[in-house]
Design a protein around this motif. Sequence first.
Motif, PDB file in Angstrom:
ATOM      1  N   GLU A   2     115.380 -27.458  -6.685  1.00 13.52           N
ATOM      2  CA  GLU A   2     115.888 -28.684  -7.370  1.00 13.52           C
ATOM      3  C   GLU A   2     117.382 -28.441  -7.441  1.00 13.52           C
ATOM      4  N   ALA A   3     117.860 -27.225  -8.057  1.00 13.72           N
ATOM      5  CA  ALA A   3     119.248 -26.834  -8.179  1.00 13.72           C
ATOM      6  C   ALA A   3     119.730 -26.888  -6.602  1.00 13.72           C
ATOM      7  N   ALA A   4     119.380 -26.420  -5.701  1.00 12.00           N
ATOM      8  CA  ALA A   4     119.866 -26.200  -4.395  1.00 12.00           C
ATOM      9  C   ALA A   4     119.818 -27.702  -3.783  1.00 12.00           C
ATOM     10  N   GLY A   5     118.780 -28.204  -3.984  1.00 12.64           N
ATOM     11  CA  GLY A   5     118.919 -29.675  -3.495  1.00 12.64           C
ATOM     12  C   GLY A   5     119.795 -30.711  -3.935  1.00 12.64           C
ATOM     13  N   VAL A   6     119.995 -30.654  -5.398  1.00  9.85           N
ATOM     14  CA  VAL A   6     120.935 -31.536  -5.942  1.00  9.85           C
ATOM     15  C   VAL A   6     122.390 -31.162  -5.554  1.00  9.85           C
ATOM     16  N   VAL A   7     122.723 -29.902  -5.455  1.00 14.38           N
ATOM     17  CA  VAL A   7     124.202 -29.532  -5.021  1.00 14.38           C
ATOM     18  C   VAL A   7     124.141 -30.162  -3.603  1.00 14.38           C
ATOM     19  N   ALA A   8     123.034 -29.805  -2.640  1.00 13.28           N
ATOM     20  CA  ALA A   8     123.314 -30.118  -1.460  1.00 13.28           C
ATOM     21  C   ALA A   8     123.676 -31.538  -1.108  1.00 13.28           C
ATOM     22  N   ALA A   9     122.852 -32.260  -1.732  1.00 11.54           N
ATOM     23  CA  ALA A   9     123.099 -34.100  -1.803  1.00 11.54           C
ATOM     24  C   ALA A   9     124.539 -34.236  -2.092  1.00 11.54           C
ATOM     25  N   SER A  67     123.608 -27.479   4.412  1.00 12.82           N
ATOM     26  CA  SER A  67     122.210 -28.244   4.686  1.00 12.82           C
ATOM     27  C   SER A  67     121.267 -27.051   5.150  1.00 12.82           C
ATOM     28  N   ALA A  68     121.902 -26.016   5.798  1.00 14.75           N
ATOM     29  CA  ALA A  68     120.852 -25.192   6.541  1.00 14.75           C
ATOM     30  C   ALA A  68     120.334 -24.367   5.532  1.00 14.75           C
ATOM     31  N   VAL A  69     121.033 -23.918   4.538  1.00 11.24           N
ATOM     32  CA  VAL A  69     120.554 -23.083   3.637  1.00 11.24           C
ATOM     33  C   VAL A  69     119.211 -23.745   2.675  1.00 11.24           C
ATOM     34  N   ALA A  70     119.584 -25.473   2.296  1.00  9.78           N
ATOM     35  CA  ALA A  70     118.822 -26.250   1.636  1.00  9.78           C
ATOM     36  C   ALA A  70     117.491 -26.291   2.133  1.00  9.78           C
ATOM     37  N   LYS A  71     117.927 -26.685   3.513  1.00 10.28           N
ATOM     38  CA  LYS A  71     116.539 -27.116   4.435  1.00 10.28           C
ATOM     39  C   LYS A  71     115.573 -25.881   4.915  1.00 10.28           C
ATOM     40  N   ALA A  72     115.981 -24.680   4.735  1.00 10.56           N
ATOM     41  CA  ALA A  72     115.069 -23.574   4.876  1.00 10.56           C
ATOM     42  C   ALA A  72     114.437 -23.127   3.396  1.00 10.56           C
ATOM     43  N   PHE A  73     115.259 -23.306   2.435  1.00 14.75           N
ATOM     44  CA  PHE A  73     114.959 -22.904   1.109  1.00 14.75           C
ATOM     45  C   PHE A  73     114.013 -23.702   0.616  1.00 14.75           C
ATOM     46  N   VAL A  74     114.392 -24.830   0.420  1.00 18.68           N
ATOM     47  CA  VAL A  74     113.462 -25.929  -0.533  1.00 18.68           C
ATOM     48  C   VAL A  74     111.986 -26.088  -0.001  1.00 18.68           C
ATOM     49  N   PRO A  75     111.832 -26.348   1.444  1.00 20.10           N
ATOM     50  CA  PRO A  75     110.339 -26.541   1.607  1.00 20.10           C
ATOM     51  C   PRO A  75     109.660 -25.231   1.640  1.00 20.10           C
ATOM     52  N   ALA A  76     110.402 -24.135   1.810  1.00 20.05           N
ATOM     53  CA  ALA A  76     109.693 -22.693   1.512  1.00 20.05           C
ATOM     54  C   ALA A  76     109.433 -22.311   0.124  1.00 20.05           C
ATOM     55  N   GLN A  77     110.371 -22.900  -0.950  1.00 12.59           N
ATOM     56  CA  GLN A  77     109.935 -22.810  -2.393  1.00 12.59           C
ATOM     57  C   GLN A  77     108.795 -23.594  -2.686  1.00 12.59           C
ATOM     58  N   VAL A  78     108.742 -24.742  -2.076  1.00 10.56           N
ATOM     59  CA  VAL A  78     107.568 -25.770  -2.421  1.00 10.56           C
ATOM     60  C   VAL A  78     106.188 -25.114  -1.740  1.00 10.56           C
ATOM     61  N   LEU A  91     118.540 -17.748  -1.689  1.00 12.44           N
ATOM     62  CA  LEU A  91     118.045 -17.540  -2.929  1.00 12.44           C
ATOM     63  C   LEU A  91     119.401 -17.386  -3.777  1.00 12.44           C
ATOM     64  N   CYS A  92     120.370 -16.650  -3.476  1.00 10.99           N
ATOM     65  CA  CYS A  92     121.550 -16.508  -4.100  1.00 10.99           C
ATOM     66  C   CYS A  92     122.443 -17.794  -4.329  1.00 10.99           C
ATOM     67  N   PHE A  93     122.287 -18.466  -2.954  1.00 13.52           N
ATOM     68  CA  PHE A  93     123.077 -19.859  -3.145  1.00 13.52           C
ATOM     69  C   PHE A  93     122.366 -20.851  -4.477  1.00 13.52           C
ATOM     70  N   ALA A  94     121.040 -20.570  -4.298  1.00 14.64           N
ATOM     71  CA  ALA A  94     120.387 -21.438  -5.132  1.00 14.64           C
ATOM     72  C   ALA A  94     120.582 -20.941  -6.677  1.00 14.64           C
ATOM     73  N   ALA A  95     120.538 -19.736  -6.809  1.00 17.15           N
ATOM     74  CA  ALA A  95     120.736 -19.366  -8.065  1.00 17.15           C
ATOM     75  C   ALA A  95     122.041 -19.630  -8.597  1.00 17.15           C
ATOM     76  N   ALA A  96     123.019 -19.491  -7.679  1.00 19.79           N
ATOM     77  CA  ALA A  96     124.632 -19.849  -8.065  1.00 19.79           C
ATOM     78  C   ALA A  96     124.518 -21.312  -8.321  1.00 19.79           C
ATOM     79  N   ALA A  97     123.940 -22.198  -7.520  1.00 16.78           N
ATOM     80  CA  ALA A  97     123.898 -23.758  -7.713  1.00 16.78           C
ATOM     81  C   ALA A  97     123.593 -23.816  -9.312  1.00 16.78           C
ATOM     82  N   SER A 108     112.313 -31.559 -15.022  1.00 10.32           N
ATOM     83  CA  SER A 108     113.256 -31.894 -14.029  1.00 10.32           C
ATOM     84  C   SER A 108     114.668 -31.664 -14.416  1.00 10.32           C
ATOM     85  N   LEU A 109     115.248 -30.983 -13.672  1.00 12.57           N
ATOM     86  CA  LEU A 109     116.628 -30.142 -13.662  1.00 12.57           C
ATOM     87  C   LEU A 109     117.715 -31.725 -13.688  1.00 12.57           C
TER      88      LEU A 109
END
Length: 573
Positions: free
Chosen positions: A306-313, A327-338, A501-507, A563-564
Amino acid sequence: MTVTPAAAVAAPVTELTRLLGELTAPGEPFSGERLAALDEREAFPADACRALDDFGLPRYYVPAEHGGALDDFGVVTRLLRAVSRVDLTVAAAHGKTYLGAVATWIAGDPRRAARLGRRIREGAVVSCALTERHHGSDLLAGEVAAERVDGDGGWRLTGEKWLINNITRADLVTVLARTSPEGGPRGFSLFLVDKERLAPGALSPLPKVPTYGIRGADISGLAFHDAMLPDDALIGAPGQGLEIILKALHVTRTGCMGMSLGAGDHALELAARFTAEAADRGTPLARVPHVRRELGEAVAGLLLAEAAGVVAARSVHALTGEMSVVSAVAKAFVPAQVDDLVARLLHTLGPYGLTDADPHGHFAKLERDHRIIGIFDGSSLVNRNALIDQFPRLARAYRKGRRDEAGLAEATDVHAPLRPFRPEALSLLSGTGASVVAALPSAVDRVRDLAASGGASGGLATLAEGVRRATDGLHERMATVRYSPRAVPGHAFGLAEQYELCFAAAAAIHLWLSRPERVDETWLRACLVKALTDLGEPVEAAERDAFDVLTDVLLSAPGTVPSLLDSLEGAAR
């Protein structure tokens, strides 16, 4: 595109969530029994989609300047998340209009955009036909051709598009076609095909494709037989098709993230309900240590996504020029995490009867349905390849600390007003790298300073330092990657996953720092523990207790998921 006040952003989401709660009652379009029956028959969820039309969801697919209600891409992401929390098939079927129309908004012709906006508000369904049977994601290999017609003008469209969502039900279809025989990046153009304006026999539908997930969705294809298109069907200029669609994908991937996050919400809701009711030899599952720990880690994974998704949007508005990376980071990361979250819950709770206790097969259906979200708008492999292409500039930008401070502040503070979206600012490559990651060292310094003054725990500062060390080392390895475009080394994809992962943690760190005095740090600690664990970095055993806290939150309020966004938005109240 003007931006609504922050207080108005959540209003449509709250209203849609309330409505969906009513529509899940027995006999209603979103009831578990009806959706399960449709899935079993592989039937399209027409009544559920009609209910979303009645709510007015299509208005949020159309930018405000073209007559709609879309002025914040975070809102449409959250609306699709709300629908996906109930059923992914419906979200994918209805949300395709958003995905199909964005190319017209990006191209920048106000008259054509206004015309399409009006059609969507009147109920028209839009699809987007990019792929072909024998070429998959290789858009440059596409064979569907559009030729200029002498005399009266216009275009002649011939060929077959395949594996397209909503293509037979759509009233309009955005089609990528070869307009230069030699092809190449400037050899393709985009057309908005209005089926009502085609001559009889100009197109024929292809059979529905049976799919593992979202079985009721209209996934099939169309064959164009010398279909005559008027000049005004062209989107943008001839030869701009690939550029426009790639930029459009930078935006539409936010909608896909919303669908994944909604699926994650649904999975955790089902797991929490089951855990509260089931027992292991007389001991409630909610008290079994390894079950609690696994539930907590699953929640942490969703919060990190969610952190990656909120920042991406928010970056669609605030860091528009960096969306090729974001968008490339978030689209690869969020579905993979879920996907990982769903697998984790199934592995942990399956032996106790999770699926057996699910009368309508919600969990099994969710597991099947979500697998296809990772393919929409570019698979994880495609997105990671796009990220690898930018490794050199990302490594340089990180080393130099290059970032857009104003844009970063907007993207990571959910209370900050967003600037209007400017499609012309989208770029195929980011000139500034990724500000979210480049600013990580200074963000970690702020966490350390807060810890020194008592505004944060020492444990949080240690975790943040761990993320910075991992990110430093990652960029050093990224800078050494050398390859030719058609021979990307396998280990580069592993580096891309670590970058996500680093992007999401930073977000997550940036989001927390926007309100450190008002937002509990527990969720951030859990996110950083999750990120460091997945990066293979050492974490103190005691820090994993943050997972147990998240489990308590999950189980304390049945029917809700931590929810974040709720935490961050509540910090201002």
